[in-house]
Design an enzyme around this catalytic site. Structure first.
Site, short mmCIF file in Angstrom:
data_model
loop_
_atom_site.label_atom_id
_atom_site.label_comp_id
_atom_site.label_asym_id
_atom_site.label_seq_id
_atom_site.Cartn_x
_atom_site.Cartn_y
_atom_site.Cartn_z
N GLU A 16 -0.33 0.73 9.09
CA GLU A 16 -0.37 2.13 9.52
C GLU A 16 -1.82 2.57 9.77
OE1 GLU A 16 1.20 6.50 7.91
OE2 GLU A 16 0.66 4.94 6.47
N LYS A 72 6.22 8.98 13.40
CA LYS A 72 6.60 9.02 11.98
C LYS A 72 7.54 10.18 11.71
CE LYS A 72 4.19 8.74 7.49
NZ LYS A 72 2.84 8.57 6.90
N CYS A 119 5.64 4.02 7.30
CA CYS A 119 5.22 4.32 5.94
C CYS A 119 6.24 5.12 5.13
CB CYS A 119 3.86 5.02 5.96
SG CYS A 119 3.03 4.99 4.34
#
Length: 384
Positions: free
Chosen positions: A119, A196, A233
């Site tokens: 990330e 994300k 993540c």
């Protein structure tokens, strides 16, 4: 490294558990043994010369009568930042391009078809500081920024899919920032991007200070080497996030992350592996390594004194399979490349065996979730 007393769980087990018992311990902790993937001597020597760990493993499927094996090799790269966090922005980016580029070259020696970076790999994970500058200067276009051009060159040179998570600057929509993974085809074309979906609000991981929740949904990318998705993540903590990528057909879900020891390490070996089992797919968990020091002190919303680092990023990148097996993890302390050879036929074979999707009762949950998000929702509790 402070806070990192041992290199890996696997090496600690090997050191302290008698060999006669170790096989069963590993079976219980990690599932069926994965075979070691023999890598070329030139790749082994290059990794040694460039000072990063190189591991290889294989996930096999049963032989079928109507389908040939569908073999693909994935590469997971974990690394520490190269320059101090107060070095000029472009120098930091260039140094990371150089470092990751030399690891990708070794991945190519190993026959990797799809490589994924960690990330926000082009920068320190500075979102803990709550400062805007200079960290927002690392943001760049997902279509034509310098990092994407760099990844396009790698993809074409090595005939490799490149998954590149960056801090994206969306100039079209008012310079909005996003935490984005760009998927570059092995042809060199930008296949697409995914943003994300879930933003943490845990102490200093209140990343909504910097970027928005994603608006790209649960896209799956059809590549020459299989259908892939990217769950960035914090999204790994949300089972429905993995589930929707799987429902859209993902055979491999990458989870590029940046997470520190005290916050999440006990969860790390479990979540991606659980997702692989529940969704009949392969999952690839990637985490950076090292401790990143910042010029200005900051607090962590925990009552402790101000400090200049968030803690240690513990690496431990691994691959999990739909049968519940998983690879050994990379080091907790060193840069590394994990090469995993997957037979994608295993996804359907495990689906046919366990049938989690066939028995999922999704219509029932859809109805109940529809009710649960309404303002007048009342929990279904039976009382005397």
């Amino acid at each position: 490294m402070a806070g990192s007393p041992f290199e890996s769980l696997e090496k600690t087990l090997e050191k302290h558990i008698p060999p006669v018992e170790l096989k069963d311990v590993r079976r219980i902790l990690f599932g069926n043994d994965t075979k070691k993937l023999e890598l070329s001597q030139c790749a082994v020597e290059a990794a040694l010369e460039r000072d990063f760990e190189l591991q290889g493993c294989m996930f096999e499927a049963g032989q079928e009568q109507l389908r040939q094996p569908r073999i693909v090799r994935v590469g997971l790269i974990q690394n520490a930042i190269v320059l101090p966090t107060d070095a000029p922005v472009m120098e930091q980016i260039t140094a990371l391009h150089r470092r990751v580029g030399e690891v990708v070259e070794v991945a190519a020696m190993c026959g990797v078809n799809i490589v994924c970076f960690q990330e926000a790999w082009t920068m320190p994970f500075a979102f803990c500081t709550r400062e805007k500058m200079p960290w927002t200067e690392f943001a760049e276009s997902a279509e034509e920024g310098p990092t994407i051009r760099f990844c396009q060159e790698l993809a074409k040179k090595y005939n490799m899919i490149v998954v590149s998570p960056i801090l994206e600057r969306d100039e079209v929509h008012g310079d909005t920032l996003w935490n984005t993974a760009v998927v570059v085809s092995n042809s060199g074309a930008v296949l697409g991007k995914t943003r994300k979906n879930h933003i943490p609000r845990v102490g200093d991981f209140n990343e909504s200070t910097y970027y928005m929740e994603g608006n790209t949904g649960h896209q799956v990318f059809q590549t020459q080497f299989g259908k892939i998705a990217v769950n960035i993540c914090y999204g790994r903590h949300h089972p429905l996030n993995w589930f929707m990528y799987s429902m859209n057909g993902a055979e491999i879900i990458f989870n590029p992350s940046a997470t520190v020891g005290e916050l999440s390490e006990p969860m790390w070996p479990i979540e991606a592996r659980n997702a692989a089992i529940a969704n009949h797919c392969f999952t690839c968990a990637i985490n950076r390594v090292g401790t990143e020091h910042f010029k200005n002190e900051f607090t962590s919303a925990d009552g402790k004194k101000a400090h200049q680092d968030l803690g240690y990023f513990y690496g431990s990148s691994y691959v999990a399979a739909p049968d519940g097996s998983r690879s050994p993890g990379l080091s907790r302390t060193r840069d590394g490349l994990l090469v995993a050879e997957l037979d994608l036929n295993l996804t359907r074979q495990i689906n046919d065996k366990w049938g989690f999707k066939m028995t999922g009762r999704y219509d029932m949950y859809a109805q109940e979730l529809t009710k649960a998000v309404q303002d007048d929702f009342k929990p279904n509790i039976v009382k005397e």
